[in-house]
Design a protein around this motif. Sequence first.
Motif, PDB file in Angstrom:
ATOM      1  N   ALA A 135       0.815  -1.207   0.000  1.00  0.00           N
ATOM      2  CA  ALA A 135       0.000   0.000   0.000  1.00  0.00           C
ATOM      3  C   ALA A 135       0.848   1.256   0.000  1.00  0.00           C
ATOM      4  N   SER A 136       1.992   1.191   0.669  1.00  0.00           N
ATOM      5  CA  SER A 136       2.939   2.296   0.672  1.00  0.00           C
ATOM      6  C   SER A 136       4.285   1.753   1.124  1.00  0.00           C
ATOM      7  N   LEU A 137       5.326   2.537   0.859  1.00  0.00           N
ATOM      8  CA  LEU A 137       6.696   2.151   1.204  1.00  0.00           C
ATOM      9  C   LEU A 137       7.330   3.246   2.041  1.00  0.00           C
ATOM     10  N   VAL A 138       7.951   2.833   3.158  1.00  0.00           N
ATOM     11  CA  VAL A 138       8.771   3.750   3.952  1.00  0.00           C
ATOM     12  C   VAL A 138      10.171   3.150   4.037  1.00  0.00           C
ATOM     13  N   SER A 139      11.149   3.850   3.499  1.00  0.00           N
ATOM     14  CA  SER A 139      12.546   3.399   3.497  1.00  0.00           C
ATOM     15  C   SER A 139      13.327   4.276   4.459  1.00  0.00           C
ATOM     16  N   ILE A 140      13.839   3.658   5.535  1.00  0.00           N
ATOM     17  CA  ILE A 140      14.519   4.399   6.599  1.00  0.00           C
ATOM     18  C   ILE A 140      16.007   4.071   6.588  1.00  0.00           C
ATOM     19  N   MET A 141      16.851   5.086   6.620  1.00  0.00           N
ATOM     20  CA  MET A 141      18.323   4.974   6.677  1.00  0.00           C
ATOM     21  C   MET A 141      18.842   3.866   5.772  1.00  0.00           C
ATOM     22  N   SER A 142      18.353   3.862   4.517  1.00  0.00           N
ATOM     23  CA  SER A 142      18.700   2.817   3.570  1.00  0.00           C
ATOM     24  C   SER A 142      19.371   3.428   2.346  1.00  0.00           C
ATOM     25  N   SER A 143      19.418   2.669   1.250  1.00  0.00           N
ATOM     26  CA  SER A 143      20.177   3.086   0.073  1.00  0.00           C
ATOM     27  C   SER A 143      19.576   2.494  -1.177  1.00  0.00           C
ATOM     28  N   SER A 144      19.878   3.134  -2.321  1.00  0.00           N
ATOM     29  CA  SER A 144      19.509   2.584  -3.623  1.00  0.00           C
ATOM     30  C   SER A 144      20.485   1.510  -4.075  1.00  0.00           C
ATOM     31  N   GLY A 145      21.673   1.484  -3.469  1.00  0.00           N
ATOM     32  CA  GLY A 145      22.699   0.532  -3.876  1.00  0.00           C
ATOM     33  C   GLY A 145      23.433   0.924  -5.144  1.00  0.00           C
ATOM     34  N   ALA A 146      23.228   2.150  -5.613  1.00  0.00           N
ATOM     35  CA  ALA A 146      23.871   2.578  -6.858  1.00  0.00           C
ATOM     36  C   ALA A 146      25.382   2.700  -6.674  1.00  0.00           C
ATOM     37  N   ARG A 147      26.128   2.328  -7.721  1.00  0.00           N
ATOM     38  CA  ARG A 147      27.580   2.461  -7.677  1.00  0.00           C
ATOM     39  C   ARG A 147      27.958   3.939  -7.577  1.00  0.00           C
ATOM     40  N   GLY A 148      29.016   4.205  -6.837  1.00  0.00           N
ATOM     41  CA  GLY A 148      29.498   5.571  -6.689  1.00  0.00           C
ATOM     42  C   GLY A 148      28.982   6.294  -5.471  1.00  0.00           C
ATOM     43  N   PRO A 268      17.796  15.880  11.318  1.00  0.00           N
ATOM     44  CA  PRO A 268      19.011  16.383  11.967  1.00  0.00           C
ATOM     45  C   PRO A 268      19.329  15.595  13.239  1.00  0.00           C
ATOM     46  N   GLY A 269      20.617  15.327  13.449  1.00  0.00           N
ATOM     47  CA  GLY A 269      21.055  14.675  14.680  1.00  0.00           C
ATOM     48  C   GLY A 269      20.834  13.187  14.736  1.00  0.00           C
ATOM     49  N   MET A 270      20.223  12.606  13.694  1.00  0.00           N
ATOM     50  CA  MET A 270      19.967  11.163  13.666  1.00  0.00           C
ATOM     51  C   MET A 270      21.118  10.454  12.967  1.00  0.00           C
ATOM     52  N   GLY A 271      21.580   9.351  13.586  1.00  0.00           N
ATOM     53  CA  GLY A 271      22.592   8.516  12.981  1.00  0.00           C
ATOM     54  C   GLY A 271      21.962   7.258  12.422  1.00  0.00           C
ATOM     55  N   HIS A 272      22.555   6.104  12.766  1.00  0.00           N
ATOM     56  CA  HIS A 272      22.060   4.838  12.242  1.00  0.00           C
ATOM     57  C   HIS A 272      21.580   3.957  13.388  1.00  0.00           C
ATOM     58  N   ASP A 273      20.681   4.500  14.193  1.00  0.00           N
ATOM     59  CA  ASP A 273      20.109   3.745  15.301  1.00  0.00           C
ATOM     60  C   ASP A 273      18.721   4.289  15.598  1.00  0.00           C
ATOM     61  N   LEU A 274      18.050   3.664  16.572  1.00  0.00           N
ATOM     62  CA  LEU A 274      16.664   4.020  16.854  1.00  0.00           C
ATOM     63  C   LEU A 274      16.459   4.295  18.349  1.00  0.00           C
ATOM     64  N   PRO A 275      17.101   5.334  18.885  1.00  0.00           N
ATOM     65  CA  PRO A 275      16.821   5.710  20.273  1.00  0.00           C
ATOM     66  C   PRO A 275      15.396   6.233  20.397  1.00  0.00           C
ATOM     67  N   PRO A 276      14.876   6.325  21.613  1.00  0.00           N
ATOM     68  CA  PRO A 276      13.472   6.721  21.792  1.00  0.00           C
ATOM     69  C   PRO A 276      13.113   8.045  21.109  1.00  0.00           C
ATOM     70  N   GLU A 277      14.003   9.027  21.169  1.00  0.00           N
ATOM     71  CA  GLU A 277      13.704  10.330  20.560  1.00  0.00           C
ATOM     72  C   GLU A 277      13.561  10.209  19.049  1.00  0.00           C
ATOM     73  N   VAL A 278      14.422   9.391  18.430  1.00  0.00           N
ATOM     74  CA  VAL A 278      14.338   9.184  16.986  1.00  0.00           C
ATOM     75  C   VAL A 278      13.069   8.411  16.633  1.00  0.00           C
ATOM     76  N   CYS A 279      12.715   7.413  17.456  1.00  0.00           N
ATOM     77  CA  CYS A 279      11.465   6.675  17.220  1.00  0.00           C
ATOM     78  C   CYS A 279      10.272   7.619  17.198  1.00  0.00           C
ATOM     79  N   ALA A 280      10.264   8.572  18.123  1.00  0.00           N
ATOM     80  CA  ALA A 280       9.158   9.530  18.177  1.00  0.00           C
ATOM     81  C   ALA A 280       9.124  10.401  16.928  1.00  0.00           C
ATOM     82  N   ILE A 281      10.298  10.831  16.459  1.00  0.00           N
ATOM     83  CA  ILE A 281      10.373  11.657  15.244  1.00  0.00           C
ATOM     84  C   ILE A 281       9.894  10.857  14.040  1.00  0.00           C
ATOM     85  N   LEU A 282      10.376   9.616  13.922  1.00  0.00           N
ATOM     86  CA  LEU A 282       9.969   8.770  12.800  1.00  0.00           C
ATOM     87  C   LEU A 282       8.461   8.551  12.801  1.00  0.00           C
TER      88      LEU A 282
END
Length: 299
Positions: A135-148, A268-282
């Motif tokens: 129905a819909s797609l949400v891609s979080i902290m991911s990539s297209s995998g494109a070279r370069g 802003p301020g988000m890295g590659h993890d899911l702390p509670p504050e980031v979960c709320a933003i997401l």
Amino acid sequence: MKLLANGLQIEVDDTGGEGRPVALLIMGLGMQLVGWPQEFVRALVDAGFRVVRHDNRDIGLSQGFEHAGTGNIVWESIRQRLGLQVRSAYTLHDMARDSLGVLDALGIRQAHVIGASMGGMIAQHLAAEAPDRVASLVSIMSSSGARGLPGPRSDVAAMLLRRPLGGSEAELVAHSIRLLRLIQSPAYPQSTEVLAERLTFSMRRAYRPAGMFRQMLAIGADGRRPEVLPRIKCPTLVLHGEADALVPMACGLDTAKRIPGAKFIGIPGMGHDLPPEVCAILAHHIAPFLHAAEEHHKP
């Protein structure tokens, strides 16, 4: 609970009850379904969704591929840099079919698919290959995998390759904390005690580093996705941390650029993890997006 999905035994958690629109959560490299924090799951349930999580193949309590060995990750990395095909026991497309199999086993016709990191890559394949089921797609902290595109920061890449296959629980937890400190959200650091508690729980549930290496090879072998992404037609939201040291934000921007009509939001301020504050933003961004997608699909 275990379900037979795509011919494999896949561990599934189903929260929120039937009769609601479904959000299927797909986790990233080496991560179990418990890698989706309860705060995030609860936010989606409170927003009116049924949340389905599963352990990807070869990780957690799902069926493994120990018979396939781990291969030579260093040599395969060299092959990838040379533009040669990486050899893997299975593909991300296979893992997308596992996720589709979970929906089939639960009798779910269509779901909103949310993937984090490698899970985002799997979700992209699922949206492209089974458009009537997504129905819909949400891609979080991911990539297209494109070279370069830029890769992990050098110290992060080195730490990933040094992941131990054995050791005491305390040593394994300490190593994982060192890795998490490198990729954490700098604006939302978590205490060592919180990280240790979460990691200990996860390792006692299942510790399968060889499966993580096989999944890593599956990522390396996935060279088709840049051509696959333009086929995605469902509403798409791409979320990415502006301080991501593992999958730099350029990877998320490229993903959104390749999917027709996709919306990109940098955090802003988000890295590659899911702390509670980031979960709320997401959740703040995702819940309204899913509701709008529901309206989009109404006759």
